[in-house]
Motif scaffolding. Structure first.
Motif, PDB file in Angstrom:
ATOM      1  N   GLU A 121       1.247 -12.915  -1.559  1.00 30.87           N
ATOM      2  CA  GLU A 121       0.507 -13.446  -0.424  1.00 30.87           C
ATOM      3  C   GLU A 121      -0.571 -12.445  -0.009  1.00 30.87           C
ATOM      4  N   TRP A 122      -1.535 -12.929   0.757  1.00 30.36           N
ATOM      5  CA  TRP A 122      -2.587 -12.055   1.231  1.00 30.36           C
ATOM      6  C   TRP A 122      -2.040 -11.145   2.333  1.00 30.36           C
ATOM      7  N   LEU A 123      -2.276  -9.822   2.168  1.00 29.65           N
ATOM      8  CA  LEU A 123      -1.819  -8.858   3.165  1.00 29.65           C
ATOM      9  C   LEU A 123      -3.020  -8.343   3.943  1.00 29.65           C
ATOM     10  N   ASN A 124      -2.952  -8.454   5.242  1.00 29.06           N
ATOM     11  CA  ASN A 124      -4.006  -7.950   6.128  1.00 29.06           C
ATOM     12  C   ASN A 124      -3.325  -7.105   7.192  1.00 29.06           C
ATOM     13  N   LEU A 125      -3.320  -5.772   6.937  1.00 34.70           N
ATOM     14  CA  LEU A 125      -2.512  -4.882   7.767  1.00 34.70           C
ATOM     15  C   LEU A 125      -3.332  -3.663   8.184  1.00 34.70           C
ATOM     16  N   THR A 126      -3.288  -3.348   9.465  1.00 37.78           N
ATOM     17  CA  THR A 126      -3.958  -2.157   9.995  1.00 37.78           C
ATOM     18  C   THR A 126      -2.905  -1.205  10.567  1.00 37.78           C
ATOM     19  N   LEU A 127      -2.910   0.039  10.059  1.00 35.10           N
ATOM     20  CA  LEU A 127      -1.946   1.035  10.523  1.00 35.10           C
ATOM     21  C   LEU A 127      -2.679   2.131  11.289  1.00 35.10           C
ATOM     22  N   PRO A 128      -2.504   2.236  12.607  1.00 33.00           N
ATOM     23  CA  PRO A 128      -3.112   3.327  13.379  1.00 33.00           C
ATOM     24  C   PRO A 128      -2.564   4.680  12.898  1.00 33.00           C
TER      25      PRO A 128
END
Length: 206
Positions: A121-128
């Motif tokens: 699946e498409w992963l759209n992840l932002t990790l501060p």
């Protein structure tokens, strides 16, 4: 007397013919000399025939290797030190913590969730990155990420602000974090991600 001369002449003619036939007999020898030629012609092809089996014997092996190597490469599991579940049902594999000079580089791979057909699946992840750090297990000292002169964190792939890692795609994504290196007397560290958790006792390679 005349008959004797005729007889002598006739005998001389016969002897002459026989002598000519004997002298002409040697030209018949060439057919005998041509007989060995087929033997040489038969021996000539034997060398290429003997050299063929090694070529045909190695061909199947090389062909099978070309087919099997990519399959073997695909079947090799990811060499992870530790694994944790990440946001959006992703899986985070910490793969290395290596010191080069005075910098410690921590590498991890984010794997998106798989669908029923085996595709990601498409992963759209932002990790501060503000709260990302490691603990020196030998000294209990907390160490934060390095920053450049513009105060952007030394990590990859950064988003536009330079303050977070952006993991965006439909296949496993490799990311890196750079810290000040622990002393050689510290064999392990514990890496902390605010949105993932702590990877404890990670061995440090040098």
């Amino acid at each position: 007397m005349h008959l004797k001369k005729l007889t002598v002449v006739a005998l001389s003619a016969c002897f002459g013919l026989s002598a000519c036939q004997k002298e002409e007999a040697p030209p018949a020898a060439p057919p005998a000399s041509e007989a060995p030629a087929p033997a040489r012609a038969e021996s000539a092809p034997q060398q290429p025939v003997e050299s063929m089996p090694p070529a045909t014997a190695t061909a199947p092996g090389s062909g099978s290797n070309l087919i099997r190597e990519p399959v073997a490469a695909q079947e090799q599991p990811l060499q992870a030190i530790q694994t944790k579940m990440g946001p959006k049902e992703s899986v985070i594999h910490l793969t290395s913590a290596k010191v080069t000079g005075q910098i410690l580089t921590v590498e991890f791979v984010a794997v998106p969730k798989k669908r029923g057909d085996g595709r990601y699946e498409w992963l759209n992840l932002t990790l501060p990155l503000k709260n990302v750090s490691y603990i020196d297990d030998a000294t209990a000292k907390k160490v934060s990420l390095l920053q450049d002169d513009g105060e952007a964190y030394m990590a990859s792939p950064l988003n536009g602000t330079g303050k977070s890692i952006r993991l965006d795609g439909h296949s496993p994504i490799t990311a890196t974090l750079k810290f000040p290196a622990p002393p050689e007397t510290s064999p392990t560290i514990s890496v902390n991600f605010s949105d993932i958790g702590s990877f404890d006792g990670v061995p440090v390679s040098r």
